[in-house]
Design a protein around this motif. Structure first.
Motif, PDB file in Angstrom:
ATOM      1  N   HIS A 194       0.755  -1.129   0.088  1.00 27.45           N
ATOM      2  CA  HIS A 194       0.023   0.033  -0.296  1.00 27.45           C
ATOM      3  C   HIS A 194       0.822   1.319  -0.095  1.00 27.45           C
ATOM      4  O   HIS A 194       0.505   2.284  -0.592  1.00 27.45           O
ATOM      5  N   THR A 209      -7.259   4.359  -0.430  1.00 24.83           N
ATOM      6  CA  THR A 209      -6.950   2.947  -1.206  1.00 24.83           C
ATOM      7  C   THR A 209      -5.972   3.251  -2.320  1.00 24.83           C
ATOM      8  O   THR A 209      -6.345   4.170  -3.252  1.00 24.83           O
ATOM      9  N   LEU A 268      -6.155  -3.723  -9.335  1.00 26.18           N
ATOM     10  CA  LEU A 268      -6.014  -4.451  -8.035  1.00 26.18           C
ATOM     11  C   LEU A 268      -5.874  -3.298  -7.084  1.00 26.18           C
ATOM     12  O   LEU A 268      -4.938  -2.241  -7.122  1.00 26.18           O
ATOM     13  N   GLN A 269      -6.774  -3.186  -5.998  1.00 27.80           N
ATOM     14  CA  GLN A 269      -6.954  -2.219  -5.191  1.00 27.80           C
ATOM     15  C   GLN A 269      -6.756  -2.820  -3.666  1.00 27.80           C
ATOM     16  O   GLN A 269      -6.385  -3.926  -3.404  1.00 27.80           O
ATOM     17  N   ILE A 270      -5.781  -1.889  -3.089  1.00 28.75           N
ATOM     18  CA  ILE A 270      -5.064  -2.286  -1.863  1.00 28.75           C
ATOM     19  C   ILE A 270      -5.433  -1.356  -0.872  1.00 28.75           C
ATOM     20  O   ILE A 270      -5.178   0.061  -0.953  1.00 28.75           O
ATOM     21  N   GLU A 324      -3.379  -3.260   3.813  1.00 26.56           N
ATOM     22  CA  GLU A 324      -3.033  -4.308   3.162  1.00 26.56           C
ATOM     23  C   GLU A 324      -3.778  -5.225   2.438  1.00 26.56           C
ATOM     24  O   GLU A 324      -3.317  -6.268   1.895  1.00 26.56           O
ATOM     25  N   LYS A 359      -6.094  -6.759  -0.454  1.00 26.08           N
ATOM     26  CA  LYS A 359      -6.023  -6.657  -1.806  1.00 26.08           C
ATOM     27  C   LYS A 359      -7.379  -7.178  -2.342  1.00 26.08           C
ATOM     28  O   LYS A 359      -7.805  -8.371  -1.954  1.00 26.08           O
ATOM     29  N   SER A 376     -11.409 -11.182  -3.887  1.00 26.94           N
ATOM     30  CA  SER A 376     -10.283 -10.683  -3.120  1.00 26.94           C
ATOM     31  C   SER A 376      -9.097 -11.527  -3.523  1.00 26.94           C
ATOM     32  O   SER A 376      -9.043 -12.675  -3.927  1.00 26.94           O
ATOM     33  N   TYR A 377      -7.986 -10.768  -3.588  1.00 20.18           N
ATOM     34  CA  TYR A 377      -6.856 -11.528  -3.600  1.00 20.18           C
ATOM     35  C   TYR A 377      -5.957 -12.000  -2.364  1.00 20.18           C
ATOM     36  O   TYR A 377      -6.095 -11.277  -1.264  1.00 20.18           O
TER      37      TYR A 377
END
Length: 418
Positions: free
Chosen positions: A11, A17, A30-32, A36, A38, A57-58
């Motif tokens: 991040h 974000t 990809l949003q972080i 942290e 993702k 989600s990752y």
């Protein structure tokens, strides 16, 4: 980007974000979050309007799977179809936030008060929703739950323990309503117990290490306390005499006091949860010393509290801690815990009382009931119809005499009738 590069993305601080275009498919992001966490987004424009579609989600959804989902969504856009609407119509699976709302709506009739209902919801909204609120309940796995609980498990153990149970409840609701299958990822037994330390042991360790007054120092400390003025100091005196928790004294209101019966009745919603998160009303017998203190305490217009803050609200925990520190500062070396050598704190007074009770031969169950601890098994508690209020009055009166230095305050060992 490669899968390894995506894994290494961070991040980089700040409150907002972070959004990173990973390439491979136009619009795949990809949003972080600042914590942290993702997750994947697919951004696209249709009919002049911009849309963002969640892809999971990752790392539950890998880079390759996210690209595959993004390509499918991009193909739909090319055909003139809105993939977000197609997803919503195809999938009836609610997000965690949606499931949480529906679950709480069903649970509300069980709650003891509206205040407790708000508290129940607020803890989920504060800790769980920022991490997994937008995630469909059928995609939430153990790693997601650990992402919520991990950061607060050591520091805010009691809160995290309750939060785990609430998340488990929401996901159980989702399962019985057909929105997910398999093991509940928030379950403790055979699941999270292998990743997190025992909450009960952590809480017990913290309680045991609260610096407490030594028994030999207690009378002198109490004498120093009596010489001082101020609302926080009187609250600290009431705390010492009653052996209750700081929050229970700070939140005490005049309508909880029964002067005729000489009782302070603390409602269940203000008590610390016991086993299985249940709360129970606690009756505190008021000794003569406590009644004298209450009679001398002025009533502040517009405030229901016995020991209010300057503006009439609830006294803060810091105010009582500061009152304790001032007493310590006035003594050459302060009042120190005999085991750790650290300055005594307000909550440690309960430990001092417990040590005194053990030294004086007070029955264990009687001492534990005085501290509002759960005593005995479910069956024992079901058959025991009394909270031994008058026996506890004798114990607290003797404890008060000990604090005032009036002899040793010997207490006859009392057998508990079960």
């Amino acid at each position: 980007m490669s899968a390894v590069e995506v894994k290494r993305l961070k991040h980089h601080g700040g409150k907002n974000t972070r959004f990173v275009a990973v390439g491979g498919v136009t619009g795949l992001i990809l949003q972080i979050t600042p914590t942290e966490a993702k997750s994947w987004l697919f951004r696209y424009t249709m009919n002049g309007k911009r849309h963002a579609m969640g892809l999971g989600s990752y790392p539950t959804v890998s880079l390759s799977l996210a690209r595959e989902r993004a390509r499918d969504a991009a193909d739909a856009v090319w055909r003139g179809e809105n993939p977000l609407r197609a997803k919503q119509s195809k999938r009836a699976v609610p997000s965690f936030s949606e499931a949480m709302g529906r679950f709480i709506e069903k649970k509300e009739p069980e709650f003891s008060s509206e205040k407790y209902a708000k508290l129940y919801r607020s803890e989920l909204e504060r800790y769980a929703v920022p991490e997994i609120g937008d995630t469909p309940v059928d995609e939430i796995d153990r790693r997601d739950v650990l992402r919520v609980l991990g950061p607060i498990w050591q520091e805010k153990t009691a809160t995290a323990k309750k939060l785990r149970g609430k998340i488990e409840g929401v996901l159980d609701w989702a399962k019985v309503n057909g929105f997910r299958e398999g093991l509940n990822p928030a379950a403790w037994k055979g699941n999270l117990e292998h990743d997190l330390a025992s909450a009960s042991k952590l809480i017990r360790a913290k309680q045991e290490h609260r610096p407490a007054l030594s028994l030999s120092d207690a009378p002198q400390w109490f004498a120093d306390l009596k010489k001082r003025g101020g609302v926080a100091t009187r609250a600290l005196e009431f705390l010492a005499l009653s052996a209750v928790r700081s929050g229970e004294v700070r939140g005490a209101t005049w309508d909880e006091i029964d002067q005729v019966a000489k009782l302070w009745i603390i409602p269940a919603e203000r008590m610390k949860p016991g086993e299985r998160g249940l709360r129970h009303e606690h009756r505190v017998p008021l000794t003569d010393d406590m009644l004298v203190l209450l009679d001398a305490q002025p009533r502040y217009e517009g405030s229901p509290y016995i020991f209010p803050a300057a503006r009439g609200g609830m006294l803060t925990d810091a105010a009582m801690s500061d009152a304790m520190r001032r007493i310590n500062a006035a003594k050459e070396r302060g009042y120190l815990d005999a085991r750790t050598g650290r300055p005594a704190v307000p909550h440690g007074l309960r430990s001092t009382f417990r040590d005194w009770a053990a030294e004086q031969g007070v029955d264990r169950d009687l001492a534990e009931l005085t501290l509002a601890h759960v005593v005995g098994s479910d069956v024992e508690r079901a058959y025991r119809r009394t909270d031994m209020i008058e026996r506890r009055r004798i114990v607290l009166a003797s404890w008060g005499r000990f604090l005032k230095g009036e002899g040793r305050g010997k207490v006859i060992s009392l057998e508990v009738v079960k």
